[in-house]
Design a protein around this motif. Structure first.
Motif, PDB file in Angstrom:
ATOM      1  N   VAL A 149       0.864  -1.186   0.000  1.00 43.05           N
ATOM      2  CA  VAL A 149       0.000   0.000   0.000  1.00 43.05           C
ATOM      3  C   VAL A 149       0.896   1.230   0.000  1.00 43.05           C
ATOM      4  CG1 VAL A 149      -1.917   1.188   1.138  1.00 43.05           C
ATOM      5  CG2 VAL A 149      -1.697  -1.302   1.351  1.00 43.05           C
ATOM      6  N   VAL A 150       0.610   2.178  -0.893  1.00 43.05           N
ATOM      7  CA  VAL A 150       1.500   3.331  -1.068  1.00 43.05           C
ATOM      8  C   VAL A 150       0.704   4.629  -1.004  1.00 43.05           C
ATOM      9  CG1 VAL A 150       3.351   4.305  -2.476  1.00 43.05           C
ATOM     10  CG2 VAL A 150       2.838   1.863  -2.635  1.00 43.05           C
ATOM     11  N   ALA A 151       1.170   5.559  -0.156  1.00 44.43           N
ATOM     12  CA  ALA A 151       0.509   6.855  -0.013  1.00 44.43           C
ATOM     13  C   ALA A 151       1.527   7.897   0.435  1.00 44.43           C
ATOM     14  CB  ALA A 151      -0.639   6.763   1.001  1.00 44.43           C
ATOM     15  N   VAL A 152       2.279   8.427  -0.522  1.00 41.68           N
ATOM     16  CA  VAL A 152       3.306   9.415  -0.182  1.00 41.68           C
ATOM     17  C   VAL A 152       3.232  10.693  -1.008  1.00 41.68           C
ATOM     18  CG1 VAL A 152       4.980   7.773   0.750  1.00 41.68           C
ATOM     19  CG2 VAL A 152       4.963   8.251  -1.692  1.00 41.68           C
ATOM     20  N   GLY A 153       2.558  10.668  -2.150  1.00 40.93           N
ATOM     21  CA  GLY A 153       2.485  11.858  -2.985  1.00 40.93           C
ATOM     22  C   GLY A 153       3.715  12.078  -3.843  1.00 40.93           C
ATOM     23  N   GLU A 154       4.348  10.990  -4.275  1.00 37.85           N
ATOM     24  CA  GLU A 154       5.520  11.082  -5.150  1.00 37.85           C
ATOM     25  C   GLU A 154       5.312  10.187  -6.364  1.00 37.85           C
ATOM     26  OE1 GLU A 154      10.318  10.256  -5.092  1.00 37.85           O
ATOM     27  OE2 GLU A 154       9.303  10.737  -3.203  1.00 37.85           O
ATOM     28  N   PRO A 155       4.989  10.776  -7.509  1.00 35.45           N
ATOM     29  CA  PRO A 155       4.665   9.966  -8.684  1.00 35.45           C
ATOM     30  C   PRO A 155       5.800   9.040  -9.103  1.00 35.45           C
ATOM     31  CG  PRO A 155       4.942  12.301  -9.261  1.00 35.45           C
ATOM     32  CD  PRO A 155       4.902  12.215  -7.781  1.00 35.45           C
ATOM     33  N   GLY A 156       5.417   7.786  -9.394  1.00 39.77           N
ATOM     34  CA  GLY A 156       6.378   6.811  -9.885  1.00 39.77           C
ATOM     35  C   GLY A 156       7.401   6.343  -8.880  1.00 39.77           C
ATOM     36  N   LEU A 157       7.155   6.555  -7.602  1.00 39.55           N
ATOM     37  CA  LEU A 157       8.119   6.149  -6.568  1.00 39.55           C
ATOM     38  C   LEU A 157       8.374   4.648  -6.597  1.00 39.55           C
ATOM     39  CD1 LEU A 157       9.768   6.745  -3.944  1.00 39.55           C
ATOM     40  CD2 LEU A 157       7.655   6.292  -2.675  1.00 39.55           C
ATOM     41  N   ILE A 158       7.299   3.876  -6.750  1.00 41.70           N
ATOM     42  CA  ILE A 158       7.409   2.405  -6.719  1.00 41.70           C
ATOM     43  C   ILE A 158       7.507   1.882  -8.144  1.00 41.70           C
ATOM     44  CG2 ILE A 158       6.353   0.252  -5.968  1.00 41.70           C
ATOM     45  CD1 ILE A 158       7.233   2.081  -3.656  1.00 41.70           C
ATOM     46  N   ARG A 159       8.673   1.319  -8.470  1.00 45.71           N
ATOM     47  CA  ARG A 159       8.911   0.768  -9.801  1.00 45.71           C
ATOM     48  C   ARG A 159       8.668  -0.740  -9.785  1.00 45.71           C
ATOM     49  NH1 ARG A 159      11.947   4.452 -12.885  1.00 45.71           N
ATOM     50  NH2 ARG A 159      11.328   3.064 -14.585  1.00 45.71           N
ATOM     51  N   GLY A 160       8.635  -1.327 -10.961  1.00 47.24           N
ATOM     52  CA  GLY A 160       8.341  -2.752 -11.078  1.00 47.24           C
ATOM     53  C   GLY A 160       9.289  -3.644 -10.309  1.00 47.24           C
ATOM     54  N   ASP A 161      10.598  -3.276 -10.269  1.00 50.49           N
ATOM     55  CA  ASP A 161      11.571  -4.137  -9.588  1.00 50.49           C
ATOM     56  C   ASP A 161      11.492  -4.047  -8.071  1.00 50.49           C
ATOM     57  OD1 ASP A 161      12.590  -1.607  -9.203  1.00 50.49           O
ATOM     58  OD2 ASP A 161      14.609  -2.058  -9.924  1.00 50.49           O
ATOM     59  N   MET A 162      10.569  -3.201  -7.564  1.00 54.71           N
ATOM     60  CA  MET A 162      10.373  -3.071  -6.119  1.00 54.71           C
ATOM     61  C   MET A 162       9.181  -3.890  -5.634  1.00 54.71           C
ATOM     62  SD  MET A 162      10.986   1.057  -5.930  1.00 54.71           S
ATOM     63  CE  MET A 162      11.004   1.195  -4.146  1.00 54.71           C
ATOM     64  N   ILE A 163       8.566  -4.627  -6.562  1.00 55.01           N
ATOM     65  CA  ILE A 163       7.325  -5.337  -6.266  1.00 55.01           C
ATOM     66  C   ILE A 163       7.527  -6.843  -6.365  1.00 55.01           C
ATOM     67  CG2 ILE A 163       4.935  -5.715  -7.038  1.00 55.01           C
ATOM     68  CD1 ILE A 163       5.060  -2.788  -8.140  1.00 55.01           C
ATOM     69  N   LYS A 164       7.010  -7.549  -5.386  1.00 49.86           N
ATOM     70  CA  LYS A 164       7.073  -9.011  -5.381  1.00 49.86           C
ATOM     71  C   LYS A 164       6.155  -9.576  -6.463  1.00 49.86           C
ATOM     72  CE  LYS A 164       6.033 -12.874  -2.233  1.00 49.86           C
ATOM     73  NZ  LYS A 164       5.566 -13.217  -0.861  1.00 49.86           N
ATOM     74  N   GLU A 165       6.608 -10.609  -7.126  1.00 53.50           N
ATOM     75  CA  GLU A 165       5.773 -11.273  -8.132  1.00 53.50           C
ATOM     76  C   GLU A 165       4.484 -11.765  -7.479  1.00 53.50           C
ATOM     77  OE1 GLU A 165       5.180 -12.020 -11.990  1.00 53.50           O
ATOM     78  OE2 GLU A 165       7.271 -11.703 -11.387  1.00 53.50           O
ATOM     79  N   GLY A 166       3.326 -11.347  -8.042  1.00 57.12           N
ATOM     80  CA  GLY A 166       2.038 -11.783  -7.531  1.00 57.12           C
ATOM     81  C   GLY A 166       1.495 -10.979  -6.375  1.00 57.12           C
ATOM     82  N   ALA A 167       2.150  -9.876  -6.024  1.00 61.37           N
ATOM     83  CA  ALA A 167       1.677  -9.039  -4.915  1.00 61.37           C
ATOM     84  C   ALA A 167       0.399  -8.297  -5.295  1.00 61.37           C
ATOM     85  CB  ALA A 167       2.759  -8.036  -4.516  1.00 61.37           C
ATOM     86  N   VAL A 168      -0.321  -7.868  -4.273  1.00 65.00           N
ATOM     87  CA  VAL A 168      -1.477  -6.978  -4.446  1.00 65.00           C
ATOM     88  C   VAL A 168      -0.982  -5.559  -4.169  1.00 65.00           C
ATOM     89  CG1 VAL A 168      -3.752  -6.329  -3.582  1.00 65.00           C
ATOM     90  CG2 VAL A 168      -3.136  -8.751  -3.785  1.00 65.00           C
ATOM     91  N   VAL A 169      -1.202  -4.656  -5.120  1.00 62.99           N
ATOM     92  CA  VAL A 169      -0.692  -3.288  -5.005  1.00 62.99           C
ATOM     93  C   VAL A 169      -1.854  -2.309  -4.913  1.00 62.99           C
ATOM     94  CG1 VAL A 169       0.699  -1.482  -6.093  1.00 62.99           C
ATOM     95  CG2 VAL A 169       1.396  -3.888  -6.291  1.00 62.99           C
ATOM     96  N   VAL A 170      -1.871  -1.533  -3.830  1.00 61.21           N
ATOM     97  CA  VAL A 170      -2.918  -0.515  -3.616  1.00 61.21           C
ATOM     98  C   VAL A 170      -2.241   0.847  -3.643  1.00 61.21           C
ATOM     99  CG1 VAL A 170      -4.714   0.335  -2.088  1.00 61.21           C
ATOM    100  CG2 VAL A 170      -4.274  -2.122  -2.219  1.00 61.21           C
ATOM    101  N   ASP A 171      -2.569   1.634  -4.658  1.00 60.46           N
ATOM    102  CA  ASP A 171      -1.941   2.939  -4.873  1.00 60.46           C
ATOM    103  C   ASP A 171      -2.911   4.034  -4.445  1.00 60.46           C
ATOM    104  OD1 ASP A 171      -0.488   5.101  -5.714  1.00 60.46           O
ATOM    105  OD2 ASP A 171      -0.263   4.441  -7.794  1.00 60.46           O
ATOM    106  N   ILE A 172      -2.615   4.662  -3.303  1.00 59.70           N
ATOM    107  CA  ILE A 172      -3.482   5.716  -2.776  1.00 59.70           C
ATOM    108  C   ILE A 172      -3.063   7.090  -3.307  1.00 59.70           C
ATOM    109  CG2 ILE A 172      -4.338   6.805  -0.647  1.00 59.70           C
ATOM    110  CD1 ILE A 172      -3.811   4.205   0.812  1.00 59.70           C
ATOM    111  N   GLY A 173      -1.831   7.191  -3.795  1.00 60.55           N
ATOM    112  CA  GLY A 173      -1.324   8.482  -4.267  1.00 60.55           C
ATOM    113  C   GLY A 173      -2.131   9.038  -5.422  1.00 60.55           C
ATOM    114  N   ILE A 174      -2.238  10.356  -5.463  1.00 64.89           N
ATOM    115  CA  ILE A 174      -2.874  11.015  -6.603  1.00 64.89           C
ATOM    116  C   ILE A 174      -2.108  12.294  -6.891  1.00 64.89           C
ATOM    117  CG2 ILE A 174      -4.648  12.110  -5.135  1.00 64.89           C
ATOM    118  CD1 ILE A 174      -6.546  11.646  -7.654  1.00 64.89           C
ATOM    119  N   ASN A 175      -1.495  12.323  -8.056  1.00 66.21           N
ATOM    120  CA  ASN A 175      -0.602  13.409  -8.434  1.00 66.21           C
ATOM    121  C   ASN A 175      -0.994  13.951  -9.805  1.00 66.21           C
ATOM    122  OD1 ASN A 175       1.538  12.774  -6.218  1.00 66.21           O
ATOM    123  ND2 ASN A 175       1.323  10.834  -7.314  1.00 66.21           N
TER     124      ASN A 175
END
Length: 304
Positions: free
Chosen positions: A206-232
């Motif tokens: 779950v990500v909520a920091v207000g920084e566009p593109g902070l989380i890149r693909g190589d930072m994510i576990k294969e098969g993870a659930v990603v919840v993006d709260i940021g809005i920029n």
């Protein structure tokens, strides 16, 4: 390719459920839920948020009132309006739209709202109730995140969850809610060293920091659930080539686009499920605010 978690669809389901409950509450108890909103100043984003809240109230059959106050309103004037709303039996939920002008003490204003009408869930009493797992109001955005996961039948219990962002109104409550659902929770923030090492082990990110593109693909576990709260909001002159191509229609029609804190195009290749921006967590915030207001009205009517 990840499955999209549609906040638009889920929030519509919740609002339909609320609408039916309102009809029954009016029929049985003669109580129509009411939401009072105080808007101070002319902040454009705040005006949009308040308009969306009013629209949501109309959709589900709530009473909705907004007190619009000038930018130079004093703390005493705002406190007086809070007192007026709190004294009314037909107003079951009360919120002050943030941000407030710089000359206003935000905490003084928020603390003046009764915890029993604090449908934003920002009062320290409600945050304390969340920590101690007592009945209270949970901030709408974190509540929306958990509701999305549950309605999508995504297992939380026993999973590793990483919360990137630790604000009082999103990050910390969201981490607590995940913990209350028996996830093992890691909280990251601006001072976290080697963020990737914490995000790559997350089953739920779950990500909520207000920084566009902070989380890149190589930072994510294969098969993870990603919840993006940021809005920029990104204007055309600030967009890179990749974003210009992806959101070409937005830039041509509006000169800007909305993106989250996660690089969606990279993340959807790794995740099993992901929330889009826009259309993900955003619509859930209004739905859960309405749900909190309904809960308050039901308590007023003696229904638990």
């Amino acid at each position: 390719m990840a499955e999209l978690i549609s906040g638009i669809r889920i929030s519509a389901e919740i609002k339909n459920e609320i609408k039916e409950e309102v009809k029954e509450l009016v029929r049985v108890k003669g109580v129509k839920p009411g939401l009072g909103v105080i808007l101070v100043g002319e902040d454009p984003a705040s005006k949009v948020y308040v308009a969306n809240k009013q629209k949501g109230c109309e959709e589900v059959g709530f009473l909705s009132e907004t007190a619009r106050m000038p930018t130079d309103a004093t703390e005493e004037q705002i406190l007086r309006q809070i007192k007026l709303y709190q004294g009314r039996d037909d107003i079951h939920g009360l919120l002050v739209q943030l941000p407030l002008p710089p000359h206003i003490n935000k905490n003084k204003i928020l603390y003046a709202i009764s915890p029993d009408k604090d449908v934003d869930g920002f009062h320290p009493v409600n945050l304390g109730r969340l920590v101690s797992r007592q009945e209270g109001f949970v901030p709408a955005t974190p509540a929306g995140v958990i509701e999305m996961l549950k309605r999508e039948k995504i297992e939380i219990k026993g999973k590793n969850a990483t919360m990137v962002g630790h604000s009082e109104i999103i990050g910390k409550p969201c981490a607590l809610l995940l913990l209350n659902e028996w996830a093992t929770v890691t909280v990251c923030h601006i001072e976290t060293a080697d963020l990737k090492s914490h995000t790559r082990g997350a089953d739920i990110l779950v990500v909520a920091v207000g920084e566009p593109g902070l989380i890149r693909g190589d930072m994510i576990k294969e098969g993870a659930v990603v919840v993006d709260i940021g809005i920029n909001r990104i204007t055309k002159d600030k967009a890179d080539k990749k974003l210009l191509e992806w959101r070409k229609e937005d830039f041509e029609n509006k000169g800007a686009t909305l993106v989250g804190d996660v690089d969606f195009q990279e993340a959807e290749l790794k995740a099993s499920a992901i929330t889009p921006v826009p259309g993900g967590v955003g619509p859930m915030t209004i739905a859960m605010l309405l749900n909190n207001t309904l809960l308050s009205a039901k308590r007023y009517a003696g229904i638990r």
